[in-house]
Design an enzyme around this catalytic site. Structure first.
Site, PDB file in Angstrom:
ATOM      1  N   SER A 203       0.808  -1.223   0.000  1.00 44.16           N
ATOM      2  CA  SER A 203       0.000   0.000   0.000  1.00 44.16           C
ATOM      3  C   SER A 203       0.841   1.273   0.000  1.00 44.16           C
ATOM      4  O   SER A 203       0.423   2.289  -0.565  1.00 44.16           O
ATOM      5  CB  SER A 203      -0.969   0.005   1.179  1.00 44.16           C
ATOM      6  OG  SER A 203      -0.287  -0.179   2.398  1.00 44.16           O
TER       7      SER A 203
ATOM      8  N   HIS B  86       1.213   4.842   4.292  1.00 52.81           N
ATOM      9  CA  HIS B  86       0.316   5.487   3.331  1.00 52.81           C
ATOM     10  C   HIS B  86       0.693   6.954   3.125  1.00 52.81           C
ATOM     11  O   HIS B  86       0.799   7.429   1.994  1.00 52.81           O
ATOM     12  CB  HIS B  86      -1.129   5.401   3.821  1.00 52.81           C
ATOM     13  CG  HIS B  86      -1.661   4.011   3.878  1.00 52.81           C
ATOM     14  ND1 HIS B  86      -2.887   3.699   4.425  1.00 52.81           N
ATOM     15  CD2 HIS B  86      -1.130   2.829   3.459  1.00 52.81           C
ATOM     16  CE1 HIS B  86      -3.095   2.404   4.330  1.00 52.81           C
ATOM     17  NE2 HIS B  86      -2.044   1.854   3.753  1.00 52.81           N
TER      18      HIS B  86
END
Length: 276
Positions: free
Chosen positions: A201, A254
């Site tokens: 991610s 992230h």
């Protein structure tokens, strides 16, 4: 004459050519190993590349089929692939995109067979000072996923964004973005939560930031991300930060990944403008 792109599937190439014809742009197809699309009027290159980026997002959009009907090419005699789903996968993904996808799947299978802990002992961010020279660990944490939903979500975005970058900007650019974002997002995440984390991610968020900002600042690059999707990415970060869904998220990775992607896109688009 300027070559715009190549398609493995000649029907997909014809659909794009037909659509551009309805927009007043004449393209031609030359058949070699693939279907090469050429533009005679190079002054229209920027417009064609922008339309190509939109086309690659959803080649099955009804407007493209309608364009083929309008152009009279639905019965062109071109060979239709038996498995259009896999043809679409191949159309968008280059070798680096595929290698990373396969590596993630292999690692995921190994984690199901051997257990998460056993695989993490080999691939996780260095969790002991004696491991700091095992350099692969600074990158292989991105290959580990802890649920089917986790890996499906990340690989879908990786294929969609990474494939676009590789097809338009080359394998080298995708490798650079991947390595830098894996390294820096991993470093930030281990500061937040320690070394026991994993997932692609951080790299995916880097690609989101890169594709969106590069498309905004340099449309001629041929990559593009709708603003609604980058807004979704920001909402997802906020949701993860405040634990709104009760899921464990690598929030540090992230945020760091997104920042890396935006920074790289800013530099690359700045360099592209200087070359003009």
């Amino acid at each position: 004459m300027l070559m715009i792109t190549s398609f493995a599937n000649p029907r997909v190439a014809q659909a794009f050519v037909d659509y551009m014809a309805t927009q007043g742009v004449i393209l031609t197809i030359q058949q070699h190993n693939q279907s090469d699309v050429w533009l005679a009027d190079e002054s229209q290159a920027e417009r064609v590349r922008a339309e190509l980026a939109r086309f690659l997002e959803n080649p099955a959009d009804p407007r493209y089929l309608a364009a083929s009907w309008q152009a009279g090419h639905t019965g062109s005699g071109l060979h239709y692939r038996r498995y259009p789903f896999f043809a679409a996968l191949r159309e968008r993904a280059g070798p680096v995109t595929w290698v990373v996808m396969i590596a993630c799947v292999v690692v995921f299978i190994a984690m199901q067979i051997l257990g998460d802990q056993e695989v993490m002992l080999w691939l996780a961010w260095p969790f002991d000072p004696t491991l700091k020279f095992e350099f692969w660990r600074y990158f292989t944490h991105a290959l580990m996923h802890f649920s089917l939903m986790h890996i499906l979500f990340n690989l879908l975005w990786w294929w969609y964004l990474g494939g676009a970058v590789e097809k338009r900007l080359g394998s080298g650019k995708l490798i650079v973005i991947t390595l830098i974002s894996a390294l820096l997002s991993g470093y930030v995440q281990q500061k937040f939560s320690g070394p026991w984390f994993g997932g692609l991610s951080g790299v995916v968020y880097a690609l989101m930031g890169y594709v969106w900002l590069r498309g905004e600042r340099d449309p001629q690059s041929g990559i593009y991300l709708q603003r609604g999707l980058i807004i979704f990415a920001l909402i997802w970060i906020v949701a993860g930060w405040f634990d709104l869904f009760g899921m464990s998220m690598a929030n540090g990775a992230h945020i760091a990944g997104l920042a890396v992607g935006l920074a790289m896109a800013f530099v690359d688009s700045l360099n592209a403008r200087k070359r003009k």
